[in-house]
Write an enzyme that holds these catalytic residues in place. Structure first.
Site, PDB file in Angstrom:
ATOM      1  N   ASP A 356      34.647  37.702  41.689  1.00 33.52           N
ATOM      2  CA  ASP A 356      35.674  37.590  40.668  1.00 33.52           C
ATOM      3  C   ASP A 356      35.843  38.929  39.953  1.00 33.52           C
ATOM      4  O   ASP A 356      34.863  39.588  39.594  1.00 33.52           O
ATOM      5  CB  ASP A 356      35.255  36.502  39.665  1.00 33.52           C
ATOM      6  CG  ASP A 356      36.211  36.363  38.502  1.00 33.52           C
ATOM      7  OD1 ASP A 356      37.372  35.990  38.735  1.00 33.52           O
ATOM      8  OD2 ASP A 356      35.789  36.626  37.361  1.00 33.52           O
ATOM      9  N   GLU A 392      38.072  40.266  44.595  1.00 35.21           N
ATOM     10  CA  GLU A 392      39.324  40.109  43.860  1.00 35.21           C
ATOM     11  C   GLU A 392      39.576  41.481  43.232  1.00 35.21           C
ATOM     12  O   GLU A 392      38.894  41.861  42.275  1.00 35.21           O
ATOM     13  CB  GLU A 392      39.203  39.033  42.779  1.00 35.21           C
ATOM     14  CG  GLU A 392      40.506  38.816  42.033  1.00 35.21           C
ATOM     15  CD  GLU A 392      40.377  37.803  40.904  1.00 35.21           C
ATOM     16  OE1 GLU A 392      41.327  37.034  40.684  1.00 35.21           O
ATOM     17  OE2 GLU A 392      39.324  37.791  40.230  1.00 35.21           O
TER      18      GLU A 392
END
Length: 708
Positions: A356, A392
């Site tokens: 993330d 990401e």
């Protein structure tokens, strides 16, 4: 309660010795438990032992030994299942980055398991809420009653013959899902297992994934996390889980008995079905928030080391948008992350990680650095050498958008793919050049430093945004249930309601929406790169227009399985077609080079009339039908597999196919999803408006005149 170095009679016989500074956390060795915890700036750390229900503190024992910045001890006779926590003594001077407060019980950063849930209370704060000195004040209330207790865990498990599937990237189809959302309403999952790891491992879920052609599940965060206080106040919960507080512990709410074997069982059963397990992990921040957040673990143990601080040390860098940022430039914090990754691979047999806001992890003092410490550490680690790594590639910090900048072997979520393909099928003008790039794996972004064509993780939808059903049903988001006056979530969704906002019973609108979904899904499955499906898109799942369901631990966020079986079958058919044709899942990028084997280019573009588009035509808004012939790469391949693809966003028109000795047969027409038989196609035939067509060379007749 014991204090200082005194041990109550009920703990007599638990000899305290210096123990070892490794491994970190609490480890049972057959004779007792060794504890090791990092703090560079504490003056004393206490081990606190608790009753089996977590309500009574039985003893408070100072660590007797410090080796560098690692505090350690061995407590004889202690066994797995024991509950514990830490208290750290030291200066409370937030303006210099120090927030020690021994009145606050602290979770072990290496805790393998938790007992109890976080109970929000002002006592969790290191400062006095309401004080005119704000976070510079000091609170003396004991927080132990409100803090989850760390558990001495035994991770032993009978893996029997479990083997990681080790799917090649080129064979990978990712299915992004949520453990609870996937199983909470699934009719085939036993009621007592819904919303759990065991439910995710049920026959009903496994059968669905196998039939769909999925090779890897990417699970939204399953490392232990907390529900934000502001959500609890609104009677909501942190559904997605992006507020991690325990990087080694499976989230207790997904366990039925609180046992580690439940997660291990899920992995073993998914592996048995040939499906890899990829975890969405959050190492960019923790659930402690900014300077006004609770003191739960890292902040109380060594705030100045664990977090990136600004403004002299009182305030936190906020590159993740959640209040704090972990300081991976500190060796102890980097060690924590690396130890966590190895633990999930070695103890839980997971097959990969999706990081993330991964730009945060690569941000050094001078900015994002693809050769930074985190990337160096992860790429040299032998335990992590065989797992999938996905970034990401953005955050909200300075220089935070880094699509394509991550080093091999990272793959990356490609938002350019998502937006470009959405805009093309929505009918935005001038999107043909962008579509062409996305179909070939966004080589302009990823084709460097030896990276493969799989590096682009292509997706139309993800957990963050509209579902596929909502993408074709809503022109604007509807996030009112989140309690933020619809201010949260993306505003630029490139969505289209195709005639009416929200659900419709109009047959024409429903048919147009179904066709748009098939075109989007087909484009995804025939693009170079790694395709990722959002769970529920294959079944027409809707969130009622909510494009930010992070707090919707309810029917909004859970999958509705009473959806569209025809669409499910269509997705399975696309996955099977992709698996059957290596030309759709190549390892190398395609650049239109001439192949040695047949003097054909590995990529050939054409207009609907069969002619090569002129440079100026690529940007013509009227250019809405593109043909693409794909062959195996000229470099390192020259295989025989070939397909011809047509993307028509415009009206019905005559289609001239490229010359072929064998002729072409149509394998798939998105306007006729029920037709599963290959059929000959005559060049010059009128093709439908708004369609994707897939052609393959017709079989060569053998000497008897029969197809071979």
């Amino acid at each position: 309660m014991g204090s200082g170095s005194d041990i109550p009679d009920r703990l007599a016989g638990h000899a305290v010795t210096s123990g070892r500074p490794w491994p970190m956390g609490a480890h049972f060795d057959g004779e007792g438990v060794n504890f090791a915890v990092f703090s560079a700036h504490a003056t004393q750390i206490d081990l606190c032992l608790f009753s089996s229900d977590g309500k009574r503190e039985l003893a408070r024992i100072p660590f007797p030994e410090r080796d560098g910045d690692i505090w350690h001890m061995h407590l004889g006779g202690l066994t797995p299942g024991s509950l514990y926590g830490f208290r750290a003594h030291g200066p409370y001077n937030p303006e210099q980055g120090y927030r020690f407060n021994s009145h606050k019980l602290l979770i072990d950063p290496y805790a393998r398991s938790f007992h109890g849930r976080l109970r929000w209370s002002d006592a969790l704060m290191g400062y006095k809420i309401g004080s005119p000195r704000a976070d510079l004040s000091f609170d003396t209330r004991d927080s132990a009653f409100a803090v989850p207790k760390s558990v001495v865990a035994d991770p032993a498990f009978q893996w029997t013959d479990d083997r990681p599937p080790r799917r090649a990237w080129s064979d990978t189809l990712i299915y992004e899902t949520h453990v609870k959302g996937m199983t909470a309403h699934h009719p085939g999952v036993e009621p007592d297992q819904r919303g759990t790891f065991l439910g995710m491992a049920s026959d009903a879920v496994l059968d669905h994934l196998v039939k769909l052609g999925v090779t890897a599940v990417e699970l939204l965060p399953v490392q232990a996390f907390v529900d934000d206080r502001f959500l609890i106040a609104k009677n909501l919960r942190n559904y997605w889980g992006y507020q991690t507080i325990g990087f080694f512990a499976p989230e207790p709410r997904y366990l039925t008995k609180g046992a580690l074997w439940e997660f291990q069982t899920m992995v073993r059963r998914l592996h048995g079905a040939g499906i890899e397990v990829i975890l969405d992990v959050v190492y960019n921040h923790t659930g402690e928030g900014d300077e006004f957040g609770p003191t739960l673990s890292f902040r109380g143990l060594d705030n100045a080391s664990y977090y990136r601080l600004v403004g002299g040390g009182r305030h936190y860098a906020n590159d993740a948008g959640t209040g704090n940022t972990l300081n991976l430039t500190h060796p102890a914090v980097l060690r924590l992350v690396m130890d966590s990754l190895r633990y999930w691979v070695e103890t839980f047999h997971v097959d990969g990680f999706r990081f993330d806001l991964a730009s945060v992890l690569g941000r050094e003092m001078h900015g994002f650095d693809p050769q930074g410490g985190f990337f160096d550490a992860i790429r040299q680690d032998p335990v992590l050498a065989g797992v999938k790594l996905i970034a990401e590639p953005w955050d909200i910090g300075p220089g935070g958008y880094q699509l394509g900048a991550f080093p091999h072997p990272f793959a990356e979520w490609n938002d350019r793919y998502r937006d470009g393909v959405r805009r093309f099928w929505k009918g935005d003008p001038g999107m043909m050049p962008d579509l062409a790039k996305r179909l070939l794996g966004s080589a302009e972004r990823f084709d460097h430093y030896g990276r493969g064509a799989h590096s682009s993780v292509n997706f139309i939808t993800s957990h963050d945004g509209f579902t596929l059903e909502d993408l074709v049903s809503y022109s604007v988001k509807r996030n009112w249930d989140n309690g933020e006056n619809n201010r949260d979530g993306h505003n630029e969704n490139h969505s289209d309601n195709l005639g009416v906002e929200g659900p419709s019973k109009d047959p024409a609108i429903r048919a147009a929406r179904a066709l748009r979904k098939r075109n989007l899904l087909t484009t995804l499955m025939v693009s170079q790169g790694t395709p990722m499906l959002l769970a529920g898109d294959e079944a027409g799942n809707s969130q009622g227009g909510n494009n930010n369901a992070y707090a919707q631990d309810n029917a909004v966020g859970w999958l509705d399985w009473a959806g569209d079986p025809a669409q499910t079958g269509f997705v399975a058919r696309l996955a099977a077609l992709r698996a059957a044709h290596p030309v759709l899942r190549q390892k190398r990028f395609l650049h239109g080079l001439v192949r040695d084997s047949d003097a054909q280019r590995d990529v050939q573009w054409a207009r609907a009339d069969g002619q090569l588009p002129a440079p100026h035509e690529w940007h013509d808004p009227a250019f809405r039908c593109l043909q693409l012939t794909l062959r195996m790469a000229a470099e390192g391949g020259n295989g025989a597999d070939a397909l011809h693809l047509v993307f028509n966003q415009g009206p019905a028109l005559a289609l001239t196919l490229p010359p072929s000795v064998q002729g072409w047969q149509i394998l798939l027409d998105t306007t006729r999803p029920e037709s599963a038989q290959a059929a000959a196609f005559v060049s010059g035939t009128i093709i439908p408006a708004h369609c994707v067509l897939i052609f393959a060379p017709a079989p060569m007749p053998d000497v008897t005149g029969e197809a071979s």
